[in-house]
Motif scaffolding. Structure first.
Motif, short mmCIF file in Angstrom:
data_model
loop_
_atom_site.label_atom_id
_atom_site.label_comp_id
_atom_site.label_asym_id
_atom_site.label_seq_id
_atom_site.Cartn_x
_atom_site.Cartn_y
_atom_site.Cartn_z
N LEU A 265 -0.95 -5.66 -44.59
CA LEU A 265 -2.28 -6.02 -44.18
C LEU A 265 -2.90 -6.43 -45.61
O LEU A 265 -2.36 -6.02 -46.82
N MET A 266 -3.63 -7.34 -45.53
CA MET A 266 -4.52 -7.85 -46.74
C MET A 266 -5.78 -7.69 -46.44
O MET A 266 -6.63 -8.09 -45.48
N ILE B 82 7.80 -10.86 -48.26
CA ILE B 82 6.73 -9.80 -47.58
C ILE B 82 5.58 -10.68 -46.92
O ILE B 82 5.07 -11.52 -47.73
N GLY B 83 5.28 -10.48 -45.75
CA GLY B 83 3.92 -11.32 -45.26
C GLY B 83 2.92 -10.07 -45.26
O GLY B 83 2.95 -9.07 -44.68
N TYR B 84 1.88 -10.32 -45.79
CA TYR B 84 0.54 -10.03 -45.54
C TYR B 84 -0.52 -10.72 -44.47
O TYR B 84 -0.55 -11.59 -44.95
N ALA B 85 -0.91 -9.95 -43.50
CA ALA B 85 -1.67 -10.48 -42.61
C ALA B 85 -3.30 -10.14 -42.85
O ALA B 85 -3.49 -9.06 -43.24
N GLY C 273 -3.48 -16.47 -39.36
CA GLY C 273 -3.17 -16.89 -38.09
C GLY C 273 -2.42 -15.68 -37.42
O GLY C 273 -2.98 -15.74 -36.14
N VAL C 274 -1.67 -15.02 -37.96
CA VAL C 274 -1.30 -13.79 -37.17
C VAL C 274 -2.12 -12.73 -36.87
O VAL C 274 -1.94 -12.20 -35.61
N SER C 275 -3.11 -12.66 -37.58
CA SER C 275 -4.12 -11.67 -37.29
C SER C 275 -4.98 -12.22 -36.13
O SER C 275 -5.36 -11.30 -35.24
N ARG C 276 -5.14 -13.49 -36.03
CA ARG C 276 -6.01 -13.96 -34.90
C ARG C 276 -5.35 -14.14 -33.46
O ARG C 276 -5.74 -14.10 -32.35
N PHE C 277 -4.20 -14.68 -33.81
CA PHE C 277 -3.21 -14.98 -32.43
C PHE C 277 -1.79 -14.26 -32.71
O PHE C 277 -1.00 -14.82 -33.30
N ALA C 278 -1.99 -13.47 -31.73
CA ALA C 278 -0.49 -12.54 -31.60
C ALA C 278 0.66 -13.46 -31.26
O ALA C 278 1.84 -13.28 -31.78
N SER C 279 0.35 -14.46 -30.45
CA SER C 279 1.63 -15.37 -29.86
C SER C 279 2.00 -16.29 -31.21
O SER C 279 3.24 -16.73 -30.92
#
Length: 213
Positions: A24-25, A2-5, A184-190
């Motif tokens: 989300l975190m 599980i990934g938490y952004a 990282g995934v929260s700041r940069f969708a890419s």
């Protein structure tokens, strides 16, 4: 895994995370809006540490009252780089939170860091209290497999904090972690496709090693 952004208010990034199945975190020191995601509640200690501030008790209490009952789990307050003093601080808070009727059935994560060893928490870990692997990066990478084994032996979860590269995600998988978080995934969708692929890939090297005679 599980990934938490880390929570973000950017709609484009939220939409991408939702499609990919991330959670989300939410930090007690940030906006207390889970944006209709499943979420975990962070205690805000890292933000306080970065700002050279004391732990913000009112902010944490407010966050727990508002979001604690619906969280996947709550990170017990800790002292960043505090070693065994952090453990004592976390245990005091565990006693406090266990006495709140609104949190009946809640799950908690105990942060482990430099200076702690499995023997210090073996009697604490279990279905109610999982293990959140903090500490500095070399210590985290060297010890997270041991923490994951302990958590699973005791019937609990193991989470690794501040993971922002595909390589680190794969290392978490190899260590047996159940989840991780990163900004990282929260700041940069890419960045999401690459990191999400790493999250979804099985631990191939571990599988191969397990089949060797």
């Amino acid at each position: 895994m599980i990934g938490y952004a880390s929570r973000t208010g950017t709609r484009r990034n939220l939409d991408a995370l939702r499609r990919a199945g991330w959670r989300l975190m939410v930090s007690a020191r940030g906006s207390l809006r889970p944006e209709r995601f499943r979420y975990a509640l962070d205690n805000g200690a890292w933000t306080a540490f970065q700002r050279s501030e004391p732990f913000d008790v009112p902010a944490f209490d407010k966050a727990v009252a508002r979001l604690g009952p619906g969280a996947d789990w709550i990170v017990l307050p800790d002292i960043v780089a505090g070693g065994l003093a952090s453990l004592r601080f976390s245990l005091d808070w565990l006693d406090t939170l266990r006495n709140r009727s609104s949190l009946r059935g809640a799950r908690y994560m105990l942060t482990v860091q430099n200076g702690m060893e499995p023997g210090h928490i073996v009697s604490l870990a279990g279905p109610e209290v999982g293990i959140f692997v903090g500490g500095d990066t070399p210590w985290k990478l060297a010890t997270m497999a041991a923490w994951a084994r302990l958590a699973h032996e005791r019937g609990g979860l193991c989470h690794v904090g501040r993971v922002n590269t595909a390589r680190r995600i794969r290392l978490c998988a190899a260590a047996g972690a159940d989840s991780f978080d990163g900004s990282g995934v929260s700041r940069f969708a890419s960045a999401l496709p690459r990191l999400d692929l790493a999250r979804r890939q099985p631990d191939i090297e571990g599988w191969i090693a397990g089949r060797r005679p």
